[in-house]
Write a protein that holds these residues in place. Structure first.
Motif, PDB file in Angstrom:
ATOM      1  N   TRP A 162      89.313  61.884  33.005  1.00  0.00           N
ATOM      2  CA  TRP A 162      88.531  60.853  32.491  1.00  0.00           C
ATOM      3  C   TRP A 162      87.656  61.213  31.288  1.00  0.00           C
ATOM      4  O   TRP A 162      87.576  60.189  30.447  1.00  0.00           O
ATOM      5  N   GLY A 163      87.059  62.538  31.235  1.00  0.00           N
ATOM      6  CA  GLY A 163      86.280  62.987  30.298  1.00  0.00           C
ATOM      7  C   GLY A 163      87.093  62.910  29.097  1.00  0.00           C
ATOM      8  O   GLY A 163      86.622  62.517  28.045  1.00  0.00           O
ATOM      9  N   ALA A 164      88.449  63.192  29.046  1.00  0.00           N
ATOM     10  CA  ALA A 164      89.265  63.677  27.796  1.00  0.00           C
ATOM     11  C   ALA A 164      89.612  62.004  27.255  1.00  0.00           C
ATOM     12  O   ALA A 164      89.462  61.522  26.157  1.00  0.00           O
ATOM     13  N   THR A 201      98.331  64.325  38.666  1.00  0.00           N
ATOM     14  CA  THR A 201      97.981  65.292  39.585  1.00  0.00           C
ATOM     15  C   THR A 201      96.822  64.964  40.790  1.00  0.00           C
ATOM     16  O   THR A 201      96.292  63.938  40.599  1.00  0.00           O
ATOM     17  N   PRO A 202      97.222  65.521  41.869  1.00  0.00           N
ATOM     18  CA  PRO A 202      96.175  64.947  42.929  1.00  0.00           C
ATOM     19  C   PRO A 202      94.912  65.535  42.994  1.00  0.00           C
ATOM     20  O   PRO A 202      94.096  65.647  44.125  1.00  0.00           O
ATOM     21  N   PHE A 203      94.786  66.610  42.022  1.00  0.00           N
ATOM     22  CA  PHE A 203      93.527  67.526  42.185  1.00  0.00           C
ATOM     23  C   PHE A 203      92.172  66.666  41.615  1.00  0.00           C
ATOM     24  O   PHE A 203      92.305  66.173  40.371  1.00  0.00           O
ATOM     25  N   ALA A 204      91.037  66.520  42.283  1.00  0.00           N
ATOM     26  CA  ALA A 204      90.050  65.575  41.914  1.00  0.00           C
ATOM     27  C   ALA A 204      89.554  66.189  40.610  1.00  0.00           C
ATOM     28  O   ALA A 204      89.056  65.553  39.552  1.00  0.00           O
ATOM     29  N   ASP A 205      89.337  67.550  40.544  1.00  0.00           N
ATOM     30  CA  ASP A 205      88.530  68.027  39.294  1.00  0.00           C
ATOM     31  C   ASP A 205      89.441  67.830  37.917  1.00  0.00           C
ATOM     32  O   ASP A 205      88.956  67.354  36.967  1.00  0.00           O
ATOM     33  N   VAL A 210      89.120  76.023  39.427  1.00  0.00           N
ATOM     34  CA  VAL A 210      88.290  77.113  38.729  1.00  0.00           C
ATOM     35  C   VAL A 210      87.342  76.070  37.783  1.00  0.00           C
ATOM     36  O   VAL A 210      87.997  75.544  36.794  1.00  0.00           O
ATOM     37  N   PRO A 211      86.038  76.422  37.817  1.00  0.00           N
ATOM     38  CA  PRO A 211      85.357  75.239  37.180  1.00  0.00           C
ATOM     39  C   PRO A 211      85.457  75.960  35.521  1.00  0.00           C
ATOM     40  O   PRO A 211      85.699  77.066  35.321  1.00  0.00           O
ATOM     41  N   GLY A 212      84.723  74.982  34.793  1.00  0.00           N
ATOM     42  CA  GLY A 212      84.642  75.548  33.296  1.00  0.00           C
ATOM     43  C   GLY A 212      85.867  75.119  32.493  1.00  0.00           C
ATOM     44  O   GLY A 212      85.933  75.632  31.447  1.00  0.00           O
ATOM     45  N   GLY A 213      86.892  74.441  33.038  1.00  0.00           N
ATOM     46  CA  GLY A 213      87.925  73.993  32.321  1.00  0.00           C
ATOM     47  C   GLY A 213      87.477  73.195  31.202  1.00  0.00           C
ATOM     48  O   GLY A 213      86.673  72.181  31.358  1.00  0.00           O
ATOM     49  N   GLY A 214      88.286  73.044  30.118  1.00  0.00           N
ATOM     50  CA  GLY A 214      87.899  72.330  28.880  1.00  0.00           C
ATOM     51  C   GLY A 214      89.216  71.867  28.143  1.00  0.00           C
ATOM     52  O   GLY A 214      90.228  71.809  28.849  1.00  0.00           O
ATOM     53  N   ILE A 215      88.940  70.959  27.286  1.00  0.00           N
ATOM     54  CA  ILE A 215      89.870  70.479  26.386  1.00  0.00           C
ATOM     55  C   ILE A 215      90.164  70.751  24.812  1.00  0.00           C
ATOM     56  O   ILE A 215      90.414  70.280  24.179  1.00  0.00           O
ATOM     57  N   GLY A 216      89.141  72.100  24.777  1.00  0.00           N
ATOM     58  CA  GLY A 216      89.349  72.474  23.482  1.00  0.00           C
ATOM     59  C   GLY A 216      90.551  72.600  22.576  1.00  0.00           C
ATOM     60  O   GLY A 216      90.956  72.236  21.757  1.00  0.00           O
ATOM     61  N   ASN A 217      91.670  73.093  23.394  1.00  0.00           N
ATOM     62  CA  ASN A 217      92.921  73.325  22.931  1.00  0.00           C
ATOM     63  C   ASN A 217      93.611  72.053  22.581  1.00  0.00           C
ATOM     64  O   ASN A 217      94.212  71.916  21.620  1.00  0.00           O
ATOM     65  N   ALA A 218      93.199  71.156  23.461  1.00  0.00           N
ATOM     66  CA  ALA A 218      93.998  69.820  23.073  1.00  0.00           C
ATOM     67  C   ALA A 218      93.423  69.155  22.015  1.00  0.00           C
ATOM     68  O   ALA A 218      94.046  68.451  21.177  1.00  0.00           O
TER      69      ALA A 218
END
Lengths: 252, 280, 314
Positions: free
Chosen positions: B252-254, B242-246, B58-66
């Motif tokens: 990496w972004g985090a 995890t094995p998931f590319a997204d 699901v696109p649009g995931g972020g790190i706001g809560n982290a």
């Protein structure tokens, strides 16, 4: 064995600051030349030009000519290792190597240059320690660290260490500045012995010391050699009023 | 080749080897920074920084809560560790050779050598087992334990730089010890102590194992301090394995966000030090 | 300060406040030891010292032996030390003795930054950049050319002992460099000048004056780095492959004490959890001993290497 040292038109800058200005000076073989002058006048720098020790710190630039024996010291192709072996240096603060024993301190230079092997090393160490009149005091504790000696003994150890690599010239940078009067006298005695075989250039603050041990005296002020002359004459009758002022204590 | 040429050649050889080691060490930093920027920069935008995580695919995931979780836990850690560390440093500075001071200094040094994972085990037992829940409070406490010795030792070092003649003058004027410390010594050392605190914060922000064992993680916004809480380092870890590319790309972004924050803190501390040195 | 506190009227509780803050640090160390020990007690009671030597770690059968994890820890950290030691000391020599003055500060700062990067980031890099290189290039080469040696036996799957050691090398490199550099800087320049004045080359001054006079501190730096490598959790966990077996090859996946705790902690209860605490206790004791020795060595050489120590012990 001794070699004369000639300085011609030497100028020295550290960064933008000119420390030496067109200095010319000649130190004869088998003589003691004393450099006197107020602190910060460039005496020590002059000394460090002669064995190229100034090269350890970046930011220095230099023009002119310094000849030791027949060789121009400032020639970029000069063999710096050999030059420093020929031109030994004694520092203001005795600097025996703290991790080495008394014996190994004297042997350090011998081993560095491979001047002797096996038993010869010990013989040479002994003869150098005898020359500086330290042998009797340390012969039973040669394996103790050099730093356990008194300050005066340490300075004589440094002399022995330098003697061991068979220099032609001794540069001494206020060798008695951190010593007590008795140790100072012993060093002065040694210098009087040394100059029979070596050329000695000594920086000193102490005019009496210059008078006692040197044949030639140069007065340095603000990076310039103001006056050079035979010590005996200079202390009686100076030619330059600035030297006069310094000698009579109006300056310094 | 004669002996002297051999000596010179040997010297050059070793100099080159040391030079190469130096360049290799520096190259490692730039190499790692390069990869983090290259792989991480692509995912960073405003919504990445402010959104909640989304399920795989699901696109649009972020790190706001982290980000919020990390900020809160580092905040708790700082609030606990700064007064405690400075108070201990004042004691160490005043009683340099007392038995308690020597023991405390030793304890602080020992504590900086305790693996962060063990600090996690400690706080887990103390808080998580007792309250029955992973929590931001426990995470903050674990970070505080990590920060206290760093702040104590660096603050003591800074307090020692304040000339003792100042103190004597203040006491001679009739000031009490408390007044002397709070109005004279501490203000004089503020800049140095601040540098220590900044470095401690940078250290805390990157801690993973102690947070994993005390705050775990969460996929939701923080509602209270007594529930499992997301953090930047744990998010990087859990996404990376995890094995998931997204998710991997979000890791990496985090990581880029985390590294930028930590390096900025370090650079700021360095500038602070430089500014202080100019003043002296 | 000659004046003891509390000698003035009206100081109130201030001295007690600072003293108890100091005492709290002592309490913290004692508390950590006590609590980890308490958590480890059931496992210690059940397995005794055999825990250290047993090779089977099986949560299903509820049997726990730490030999693979302990061995994995020792091998990876020693290998990392063997790689980072020469590199770090060489870098320190460069920064302290060889680099031109204008370069020394910025270059040292770069090394400081290397220490500031969180270890999780090194783990990430190790997993996605280094591990593929290991699998296809370095590991594959070792397997092809040295595979006849048991220690380089394949298959090279990317993660494993060697990859973990390389990541650990990067993690501990700045510790070694920064502290070694500081103890080398502490060698008085008069000694260097004395040796130069005898006609020594640069390397002779470094090898005969600088290194002998800073060797205690360098040894301390190496020990400190070893302690850090042993205790490092995340970076290792991500690249060691997490296999509960005694590693027989540098290319094989393995486990360290720290990685085992991180991996199994969330699902561990009762004796399993206690065994993880016991593993943690072993880790704690080893790092405490190593660090105490290291701190002692470094402080013996140089009082004010403190700054570097504070920043690099973890």
């Amino acid at each position: 064995m001794a070699e004369s040292v000639t300085v011609e038109n030497l100028s020295f800058w550290f960064g933008k600051q000119q420390v030496l200005k067109d200095v010319s000076l000649s130190a004869q073989a088998r003589e003691v030349t004393a450099l006197i002058g107020p602190s910060g006048c460039g005496k020590t720098t002059l000394l460090r030009c002669i064995n190229r020790l100034y090269r350890l710190y970046s930011g220095a630039s230099i023009t002119g000519k310094i000849t030791v024996g027949t060789e121009n010291v400032l020639d970029p192709h000069i063999d710096q290792v050999e030059l420093r072996r020929r031109v030994g240096m004694i520092f203001q603060k005795p600097n025996p190597f703290p991790h080495l024993s008394i014996f190994e301190n004297v042997a350090a230079g011998i081993r560095l240059h491979g001047l002797a092997q096996g038993r010869e090393v010990a013989e040479r160490v002994e003869s150098c320690l005898k020359k500086v009149a330290l042998w009797e005091e340390v012969k039973d504790r040669l394996d103790r660290p050099g730093t356990m000696l008194s300050i005066g003994q340490q300075q004589r150890l440094c002399l022995a260490r330098t003697l061991a690599v068979e220099p032609r010239v001794f540069l001494m940078d206020e060798p008695c500045a951190s010593l007590d009067p008795v140790s100072t006298m012993r060093i002065e005695e040694l210098i009087r012995e040394l100059h029979k075989e070596y050329t000695v250039i000594i920086v000193t603050h102490n005019m009496q010391q210059a008078a006692r041990i040197s044949q030639q005296t140069a007065f340095v002020l603000n990076g310039e050699v103001v006056e050079v002359g035979r010590t005996a004459e200079m202390f009686v009758r100076t030619r330059d009023e600035r030297t006069e002022a310094y000698l009579t204590g109006k300056m310094g | 080749m004669n002996g002297k040429q051999l000596r010179l050649a040997k010297s050059y050889l070793w100099e080159v080897i040391c030079l190469l080691s130096g360049f290799a060490a520096m190259a490692v930093l730039f190499l790692i920074l390069y990869y983090i920027v290259r792989r991480g920069a692509g995912v960073i935008n405003l919504s990445f920084l402010t959104n909640l995580p989304t399920p795989v695919g699901v696109p649009g995931g972020g790190i706001g809560n982290a980000l919020v979780g990390s900020a809160i836990m580092v905040g708790i850690g700082t609030l606990l560790a700064v007064p405690q560390g400075i108070a201990a440093a004042i004691y160490l500075d005043q009683h340099r050779e007392s038995r308690l001071a020597i023991a405390t200094r030793f304890a602080a040094r020992v504590l900086t050598g305790v693996p962060s994972l063990i600090v996690g085990l400690f706080v887990f037992t103390l808080m998580v087992l007792r309250t029955g829940s992973y929590s931001a409070l426990a995470g903050g406490l674990a970070l505080a334990v990590m920060m206290v010795p760093v702040i104590t030792l660096s603050a003591e070092e800074m307090l020692r730089l304040v000339p003792s003649t100042w103190r004597e003058a203040s006491l001679a004027l009739g000031a009490t010890h408390r007044q002397t410390v709070l109005r004279l010594v501490l203000p004089a050392a503020t800049k140095g102590i601040t540098v220590g605190i900044m470095l401690a914060i940078a250290l805390a922000a990157g801690q993973t194992a102690p947070i994993l064992l005390t705050a775990l993680t969460s996929r939701f916004w923080l509602e209270n301090l007594q529930q499992p809480t997301a953090s930047l380092p744990v998010l990087i870890y859990s996404y990376a394995i995890t094995p998931f590319a997204d998710w991997q790309q979000q890791a990496w972004g985090a990581a880029l966000v985390l590294v930028v924050m930590v390096l900025l803190l370090n650079v700021a501390a360095q500038l602070f030090v430089a500014a202080r040195n100019r003043e002296v | 300060m000659a004046c003891p506190s509390g000698d003035k009227v009206g100081e109130g509780f201030f001295p007690y406040l600072t003293a108890s803050a100091a005492a709290l640090l002592l309490l913290l160390v004692a508390g950590i030891l006590l609590i980890v020990f308490r958590g480890a007690w059931p496992a210690l009671h059940t397995f005794g010292l055999a825990f250290l030597f047993e090779t089977v770690w099986n949560p299903v059968a509820d049997v726990y032996g730490a030999a693979p994890a302990i061995l994995g820890t020792i091998i990876t950290s020693l290998l990392a030390l063997a790689l980072a030691g020469p590199l770090g000391v060489g870098t320190a020599i460069f920064l302290s003795e060889l680099a031109p003055l204008w370069l020394r500060k910025p270059a040292s700062f770069v090394v400081e930054l290397l220490a500031a990067v969180p270890s999780i980031v090194y783990g990430l890099w190790g997993l996605f950049v280094l591990a593929p290189i290991m699998r296809t290039v370095l590991g594959a080469w070792l397997e092809r050319n040295l595979g006849f040696l048991p220690m380089f036996q394949g298959p090279s799957i990317g993660v494993g002992v060697l990859t973990a050691s390389v990541v650990l090398t990067i993690v501990i490199l700045p510790t070694i460099t920064a502290i070694s550099r500081e103890v080398m800087r502490a060698v008085p320049s008069e000694l260097r000048e004395g040796m130069y004045a005898l006609g020594a080359t640069r390397w002779e001054v470094i090898s005969r004056i600088v290194l002998p006079n800073s060797k205690t501190g360098i040894l301390g730096a190496l020990l400190l780095a070893l302690g850090r490598a042993i205790g490092e959790a995340m970076a290792v966990t991500m690249v060691i492959g997490n296999a509960n077996a005694i590693p027989t090859s540098f290319l094989a996946p393995a486990q360290t004490a720290a990685s085992q705790i991180v991996n199994e902690f969330p699902e561990a209860f009762d004796l399993h959890l206690s065994s993880l605490f016991l593993l943690g206790l072993v880790l704690l004791v080893i790092t405490l001993v190593i660090n105490a020795g290291a701190v002692w060595l470094v402080y013996r050489t140089k009082q004010n290497a403190g700054g570097a120590l504070i920043r690099h012990e973890r």
